[in-house]
Every structure is written in C-alpha cells, then in structure tokens.
Design a protein around this motif. Structure first.
Motif, PDB file in Angstrom:
ATOM      1  N   GLN B  38     139.643 -35.473 141.040  1.00 18.94           N
ATOM      2  CA  GLN B  38     139.873 -35.360 142.479  1.00 18.94           C
ATOM      3  C   GLN B  38     139.789 -33.897 142.884  1.00 18.94           C
ATOM      4  OE1 GLN B  38     142.905 -37.854 144.385  1.00 18.94           O
ATOM      5  NE2 GLN B  38     143.447 -38.506 142.322  1.00 18.94           N
ATOM      6  N   GLN B  39     139.254 -33.672 144.044  1.00 18.39           N
ATOM      7  CA  GLN B  39     139.142 -32.297 144.527  1.00 18.39           C
ATOM      8  C   GLN B  39     140.519 -31.753 144.884  1.00 18.39           C
ATOM      9  OE1 GLN B  39     136.632 -31.835 147.962  1.00 18.39           O
ATOM     10  NE2 GLN B  39     136.156 -29.708 147.460  1.00 18.39           N
ATOM     11  N   ASN B  40     140.759 -30.507 144.477  1.00 23.05           N
ATOM     12  CA  ASN B  40     141.994 -29.784 144.789  1.00 23.05           C
ATOM     13  C   ASN B  40     143.254 -30.457 144.245  1.00 23.05           C
ATOM     14  OD1 ASN B  40     140.640 -27.740 146.229  1.00 23.05           O
ATOM     15  ND2 ASN B  40     140.507 -29.071 148.019  1.00 23.05           N
ATOM     16  N   VAL B  41     143.093 -31.219 143.180  1.00 22.23           N
ATOM     17  CA  VAL B  41     144.246 -31.855 142.538  1.00 22.23           C
ATOM     18  C   VAL B  41     144.283 -31.396 141.080  1.00 22.23           C
ATOM     19  CG1 VAL B  41     145.215 -34.069 141.766  1.00 22.23           C
ATOM     20  CG2 VAL B  41     144.230 -33.862 144.051  1.00 22.23           C
ATOM     21  N   ALA B  42     145.486 -31.095 140.589  1.00 18.76           N
ATOM     22  CA  ALA B  42     145.605 -30.659 139.190  1.00 18.76           C
ATOM     23  C   ALA B  42     145.252 -31.811 138.253  1.00 18.76           C
ATOM     24  CB  ALA B  42     147.015 -30.176 138.914  1.00 18.76           C
ATOM     25  N   GLU B  43     144.315 -31.554 137.378  1.00 14.50           N
ATOM     26  CA  GLU B  43     143.896 -32.547 136.387  1.00 14.50           C
ATOM     27  C   GLU B  43     144.293 -32.031 135.009  1.00 14.50           C
ATOM     28  OE1 GLU B  43     141.928 -35.317 137.131  1.00 14.50           O
ATOM     29  OE2 GLU B  43     141.645 -34.900 139.271  1.00 14.50           O
ATOM     30  N   LEU B  44     144.468 -32.967 134.099  1.00 14.83           N
ATOM     31  CA  LEU B  44     144.896 -32.578 132.744  1.00 14.83           C
ATOM     32  C   LEU B  44     143.941 -33.160 131.717  1.00 14.83           C
ATOM     33  CD1 LEU B  44     146.975 -31.596 130.546  1.00 14.83           C
ATOM     34  CD2 LEU B  44     148.088 -33.817 130.827  1.00 14.83           C
ATOM     35  N   ILE B  45     143.497 -32.319 130.792  1.00 16.69           N
ATOM     36  CA  ILE B  45     142.800 -32.851 129.614  1.00 16.69           C
ATOM     37  C   ILE B  45     143.578 -32.434 128.368  1.00 16.69           C
ATOM     38  CG2 ILE B  45     140.458 -33.094 130.518  1.00 16.69           C
ATOM     39  CD1 ILE B  45     139.795 -30.370 129.219  1.00 16.69           C
ATOM     40  N   LEU B  46     143.600 -33.351 127.411  1.00 17.18           N
ATOM     41  CA  LEU B  46     144.244 -33.132 126.116  1.00 17.18           C
ATOM     42  C   LEU B  46     143.167 -33.455 125.089  1.00 17.18           C
ATOM     43  CD1 LEU B  46     146.966 -32.665 124.562  1.00 17.18           C
ATOM     44  CD2 LEU B  46     147.324 -35.124 124.707  1.00 17.18           C
ATOM     45  N   PHE B  47     143.025 -32.616 124.093  1.00 11.48           N
ATOM     46  CA  PHE B  47     141.905 -32.815 123.171  1.00 11.48           C
ATOM     47  C   PHE B  47     142.308 -32.377 121.774  1.00 11.48           C
ATOM     48  CE2 PHE B  47     141.661 -28.345 123.841  1.00 11.48           C
ATOM     49  CZ  PHE B  47     141.838 -28.181 125.208  1.00 11.48           C
ATOM     50  N   GLY B  48     141.550 -32.828 120.790  1.00 11.53           N
ATOM     51  CA  GLY B  48     141.850 -32.435 119.416  1.00 11.53           C
ATOM     52  C   GLY B  48     140.724 -32.805 118.484  1.00 11.53           C
ATOM     53  N   ILE B  49     140.772 -32.231 117.306  1.00  8.77           N
ATOM     54  CA  ILE B  49     139.784 -32.551 116.273  1.00  8.77           C
ATOM     55  C   ILE B  49     140.492 -32.768 114.944  1.00  8.77           C
ATOM     56  CG2 ILE B  49     137.856 -31.353 117.352  1.00  8.77           C
ATOM     57  CD1 ILE B  49     138.320 -29.019 115.375  1.00  8.77           C
ATOM     58  N   GLU B  50     139.816 -33.457 114.039  1.00 11.70           N
ATOM     59  CA  GLU B  50     140.292 -33.665 112.674  1.00 11.70           C
ATOM     60  C   GLU B  50     139.171 -33.256 111.736  1.00 11.70           C
ATOM     61  OE1 GLU B  50     139.111 -36.415 110.542  1.00 11.70           O
ATOM     62  OE2 GLU B  50     140.377 -35.745 108.901  1.00 11.70           O
ATOM     63  N   GLY B  51     139.502 -32.639 110.627  1.00  8.34           N
ATOM     64  CA  GLY B  51     138.485 -32.224 109.662  1.00  8.34           C
ATOM     65  C   GLY B  51     139.049 -31.189 108.716  1.00  8.34           C
ATOM     66  N   PRO B  52     138.180 -30.595 107.895  1.00  6.48           N
ATOM     67  CA  PRO B  52     138.646 -29.551 106.980  1.00  6.48           C
ATOM     68  C   PRO B  52     139.152 -28.335 107.746  1.00  6.48           C
ATOM     69  CG  PRO B  52     136.436 -30.306 106.404  1.00  6.48           C
ATOM     70  CD  PRO B  52     136.761 -30.896 107.733  1.00  6.48           C
ATOM     71  N   SER B  53     140.087 -27.599 107.145  1.00  5.33           N
ATOM     72  CA  SER B  53     140.574 -26.383 107.801  1.00  5.33           C
ATOM     73  C   SER B  53     139.385 -25.444 108.037  1.00  5.33           C
ATOM     74  CB  SER B  53     141.637 -25.705 106.946  1.00  5.33           C
ATOM     75  OG  SER B  53     141.156 -25.481 105.654  1.00  5.33           O
ATOM     76  N   GLY B  54     139.415 -24.783 109.162  1.00  2.02           N
ATOM     77  CA  GLY B  54     138.303 -23.910 109.539  1.00  2.02           C
ATOM     78  C   GLY B  54     137.337 -24.589 110.489  1.00  2.02           C
ATOM     79  N   SER B  55     137.434 -25.921 110.608  1.00  2.00           N
ATOM     80  CA  SER B  55     136.557 -26.632 111.552  1.00  2.00           C
ATOM     81  C   SER B  55     136.857 -26.133 112.967  1.00  2.00           C
ATOM     82  CB  SER B  55     136.804 -28.135 111.496  1.00  2.00           C
ATOM     83  OG  SER B  55     136.546 -28.633 110.214  1.00  2.00           O
ATOM     84  N   THR B  56     135.820 -26.031 113.770  1.00  2.00           N
ATOM     85  CA  THR B  56     135.985 -25.456 115.108  1.00  2.00           C
ATOM     86  C   THR B  56     135.598 -26.450 116.207  1.00  2.00           C
ATOM     87  OG1 THR B  56     133.763 -24.558 115.003  1.00  2.00           O
ATOM     88  CG2 THR B  56     135.551 -23.089 114.339  1.00  2.00           C
ATOM     89  N   ALA B  57     136.056 -26.152 117.392  1.00  2.00           N
ATOM     90  CA  ALA B  57     135.708 -26.963 118.554  1.00  2.00           C
ATOM     91  C   ALA B  57     135.460 -26.036 119.743  1.00  2.00           C
ATOM     92  CB  ALA B  57     136.836 -27.925 118.896  1.00  2.00           C
ATOM     93  N   THR B  58     134.461 -26.378 120.524  1.00  2.61           N
ATOM     94  CA  THR B  58     134.204 -25.658 121.772  1.00  2.61           C
ATOM     95  C   THR B  58     134.005 -26.706 122.869  1.00  2.61           C
ATOM     96  OG1 THR B  58     133.123 -23.873 120.572  1.00  2.61           O
ATOM     97  CG2 THR B  58     132.712 -23.984 122.938  1.00  2.61           C
ATOM     98  N   ILE B  59     134.779 -26.559 123.930  1.00  2.00           N
ATOM     99  CA  ILE B  59     134.723 -27.539 125.016  1.00  2.00           C
ATOM    100  C   ILE B  59     134.387 -26.816 126.322  1.00  2.00           C
ATOM    101  CG2 ILE B  59     136.023 -29.320 126.266  1.00  2.00           C
ATOM    102  CD1 ILE B  59     137.853 -29.393 123.705  1.00  2.00           C
ATOM    103  N   THR B  60     133.385 -27.336 126.982  1.00  2.00           N
ATOM    104  CA  THR B  60     132.960 -26.733 128.245  1.00  2.00           C
ATOM    105  C   THR B  60     133.001 -27.781 129.351  1.00  2.00           C
ATOM    106  OG1 THR B  60     131.423 -25.434 126.918  1.00  2.00           O
ATOM    107  CG2 THR B  60     131.158 -25.317 129.291  1.00  2.00           C
ATOM    108  N   LEU B  61     133.578 -27.394 130.495  1.00  2.00           N
ATOM    109  CA  LEU B  61     133.660 -28.297 131.644  1.00  2.00           C
ATOM    110  C   LEU B  61     132.744 -27.773 132.747  1.00  2.00           C
ATOM    111  CD1 LEU B  61     136.483 -28.585 130.078  1.00  2.00           C
ATOM    112  CD2 LEU B  61     137.346 -29.482 132.199  1.00  2.00           C
TER     113      LEU B  61
END
Lengths: 407, 96
Positions: B38-61
C-alpha cells in the motif's frame, strides 16, 4: 535523563540527513521520521496478516536459483536436490554420478524438490566405490528418484517481540530503523558520539575534526558496534529460528541393474538380468548450528556366489583353458538399514559423518566425508572421505569432486 | 493504492524464505517475487536463509515506477555466521 540521551542520539542520527550518509553505507536514510515507532504496533506487525495480502507473480527468468548442497556423492543420507556431476574414487575403484533436480518456486514456508540421480561404477567387476554405504545398490547402473520437502520452522512472533523491544530499549523513534541492520547503525552512532566526546579537551570541536581522524573514529565505532551487535544478533536469531530452524523429509526409490553371468551346475555359462531395488524414507532436522538426518532403507539386492572354475583342454597342448564364474544364480539378499548423519560447517571446511547399521546382516558402516574445496561461488565441491564397514574390516579412503551444472 | 514491488532474493544458501506482512511469499526459482504494497503505509518483510556458514543473501526491492522506496539498509545484505546454518533479518519500508 535517559530520554534526553535517546533524544540526543536522534538529533545526531536523523533518518535522512546528509551528515549521516557515512553511517548508512547502503542507503542514506530520510531526514524526517517516516513512520513513528510504536512498540505495540511494531510487535503486532510481525504477528497479524494485514490487508495487503501477498501474491506471487511469474516473472521472466533473470538468474537461476542457487540451491546448493554439500557435494553430490559425498553423503548418502541427507536428501539431494542439486543438478551436478560428481566422481568419487578410491584406490580400488570409483563411481561417476549425475544428478538432476528441477528448479521449483519456494512455496511459502516449504520447498519441494524432485531429483533424479544416476550412477555407474568405473569397473564392472568391483563396486568398491559404494564404500561403506550399506544402503547403496550394487549395479552397473543405479537410478534413484526422490521427492523431498523442506519446511521452515520459524517464529516471526517471538522475533518481532524481541526486536521491537530492543528497538524501544535503544530509543528508536522511526519504525524504518527497527531491524538488526538499523540497530547496528544506532549502536555505531552511539559509539561514534561517545568517542568524539572522549577526545582530549584541547582538541578541536567535533565539527572541526579532521577527515582522517573522523575516519579512524568511524572505524573504531564500527568495530565496537559490530562486537555489540554480534551478541544482540545471536539473541535475535535465537528468537527467529529457535533451536530448530527447519525440518526436512524425503522419499526415495532406487533400482540397480547388473548384467551377471554364472555357471549352472551342468557347467553351462548363462546370463541373468535381475535388478535390485530399494525404498528409503528420510527425516532431517536443521538446527541453528548443525543438522542431522536419519534414513531407513529397505533393500533387495543380489550377491554373486563364490566362483567355480571350468577348465577345458587345449587341442594339441597339455595346457588347459580355464574360466571362472559364480556358481549358480546370484543370491537374493534383503536388508533393512538404518543410517544417521550429522552435518557441521566450520570456517574453511565441513564434516558430515554418518553411521549405518544393517539389521538383517548385523553389519555396521561408518563414513566420514571432509569437505575442503570450494569453488568461486563459495560452494563446497570436493574433499575426501574415510569409510569402514564391519564385514570387510578395512578402512577405505576416497576422494570426491563435484561440478554443479546449474549456478 | 496498491503498488507492486519486485523483490529479488539472491542467495548461495540452500534454502530461503520471505514473509511480507505476516504471510509467506512464494519465490520463483529465479529468486524473484512480487509483493503488493500500500502506498504510504509501513510494510514489513522478514527473510532468512539456510545453508553452510558463510552463505550470503542479497535482497533488492524495486517498486513499480514512478514510486519510490523509503527503507534503511538497502540493498539488504546478510551472511550466515561462522558455526551457524541460518541467518534472518527484517525491514520495515514505505512505498511513496
């Protein structure tokens, strides 16, 4: 006093001022408070689905999902969901493996995977590359199909409560700052202010701090904030994932074909084409710092009898021409195997030891793969393993290498 | 007013999840998902990954043009810590 201190933090850390661009390295925040932080609202947003329901929309392909596992053929207990080729070889024999797993959307909290794996030994005479894997089929070619389902077991509500309370505790006033990243930036700003205040009294005013001094202070503040946030992040990760981060289960069916020849009791050489087969069920638990898998396999395979030798005289010679073949058709062998594996990841290597037990033949097996080699994508692709089984009583060492076929 | 926001979730971990306003969001194999905000409304995303230590994630909106995003710490970057198998974080954001 505390309130004033928190207020002061936000005077020097406005959400959008240009002066804070060095602090917010990824995106300079806005100057005004975009959404006022209210603790109850913050917590509620983690628990209640809102009107703006989320839907998925098919998008054009951009890049393939990376769904890496530990190298193919290195482990025989945890489900496999990769598209890759692999070789595992000991001093006696080796085996080539190819696996295909179609990419599928991550459906909410679960991920479903199908995979097909085909393997063949280097030598048709010896299946040593099966090593201690009691559940493996002996065959010139073995095909396995599996379905696995991975389920996240996370606690958004617990996480929301923990992070919102932490945001309230440090005095965050803008909801957009309320994340682990935001908390780290607030901590950094607090340390930076403190360091500036602690500078010798004869030094220049903060606004006249030389650029190089500012950079040093910034680096120190970053380090202090990182140390502080390591502890906090661990607490928040505990709240999100709990002890158990996810579960996985899998069903697998395999068939192994081997072309066999044998002598009949009448000393005639014959062929047979019976195929061994097995069915497995796997359950796995992924904890925050390690994972474990248990696999139960029912197997019907064939074991060749002891060899008999047939010698025929060579015409015009005192010598004989002898050939050896198993005497009689291969014996049917049924097995029920329980296997368990743990996976542990460290900075430069990973371990996945497994223990297996065959209830029918009372045989134990042990494998200890050590993953050492990573590719440019930081994925483990190779290493070596030791394997032992009680009926052979010899330790076998093997190397393995994998080449992912999809990024 | 509802505005589609494209989320690109790249990770070299084994598994990943994305939640938007309390709902799990399906992610395409390409790493892409679309959330309706929604426009001008606070939105929430929650995210996560599973894998070997050192695994990375990049998220772009990326909100649909000409709308803009108000978010702190973007693109979102994360890494599984040493000796761990999972990582997760959250972001509140507003689409203007």
């Amino acid at each position: 006093m505390k309130l004033l201190k928190f207020f002061a933090i936000f005077i020097v850390l406005p959400i959008s001022s240009g002066a804070t661009s060095a602090v917010f390295a990824q995106t300079p925040p806005e100057s005004e408070i975009v959404v006022p932080f209210v603790l109850d609202e913050c917590i509620k947003s983690f628990t209640s689905p809102q009107q703006a329901a989320t839907i998925s929309v098919r998008m054009e392909n951009k890049a393939e999902e990376t769904r890496q596992g530990l190298p193919l053929a290195a482990s025989n207990v945890a489900p496999n969901a990769t598209t890759a080729v692999a070789i595992v070889a000991s001093d006696k024999d080796g085996r080539g493996v190819i696996s295909f797993s179609p990419k599928r959307p991550v459906q909410g909290r679960a991920t479903n995977n199908w995979s097909l794996e085909i393997s063949a030994p280097f030598s048709k005479q010896d299946n040593q590359a099966v090593l201690a894997s009691l559940a493996g089929l002996g065959g010139d070619i073995v095909a396995s199909g599996s379905f696995s389902r991975f389920l996240w077991d996370i606690s958004p509500a617990d996480y929301g409560r923990a992070i919102c309370q932490e945001c309230a505790r440090v005095g965050i006033r803008d909801l957009l700052l309320c994340s682990q990243f935001g908390l780290r930036q607030v901590a950094k700003q607090r340390h930076l202010d403190e360091l500036k205040r602690q500078r010798p009294s004869d030094s220049s005013a903060p606004q006249e701090i030389r650029q190089e001094d500012l950079e040093k202070l910034d680096a120190t503040a970053e380090e202090l904030a990182q140390r502080e946030s390591d502890v906090l992040d661990a607490k928040l990760q505990d709240a999100l994932f709990g002890r158990l981060a996810s579960k996985v289960w899998s069903l697998e069916a395999s068939v192994g074909h081997k072309e066999r020849t044998f002598f009949t009791p009448a000393a005639e050489k014959e062929e047979e084409h019976r195929a061994g087969h097995s069915f497995s069920a796997v359950g796995g638990l992924v904890f925050q710092s390690w994972s474990t898998y248990t696999k139960l396999t029912g197997k019907r395979d064939y074991k060749e009898n002891d060899k008999a030798t047939l010698c025929k005289p060579i015409t015009g010679s005192i010598l004989e021409n002898c050939t050896s073949q198993p005497l009689g058709r291969a014996k049917e062998v049924e097995s029920l195997i329980l296997a368990t594996e743990g996976r542990f990841f460290f900075r430069g290597f990973a371990l996945a030891p497994s223990v297996q037990y065959d209830f029918e033949t009372d045989v134990w097996g042990f494998e200890a793969p050590l993953f050492l080699i990573r590719n440019s994508d930081d994925r483990f692709t190779g290493g070596f393993k030791l394997a032992w089984r009680s009926d052979q009583d010899n330790l076998v060492a093997a190397v393995f290498i994998t080449k992912p076929l999809l990024p | 007013m509802i505005i589609p926001v494209t989320v690109v979730f790249q990770s070299n971990g084994q598994k990943r999840f994305l939640m938007h306003n309390g709902n799990f969001v399906p992610i395409e194999p390409t790493g892409t998902a679309v959330i309706q905000c929604q426009q001008n409304v606070a939105e929430l995303i929650l995210f996560g990954i599973e894998g070997p230590s050192g695994s990375t994630a990049t998220i772009t909106l990326t909100p649909q043009a000409p709308h803009i995003l108000k978010i702190v710490g973007h693109p979102i970057k994360g890494k599984i810590a040493q000796g761990k198998t999972v990582w997760g974080d959250n972001r509140f954001f507003v689409v203007k």
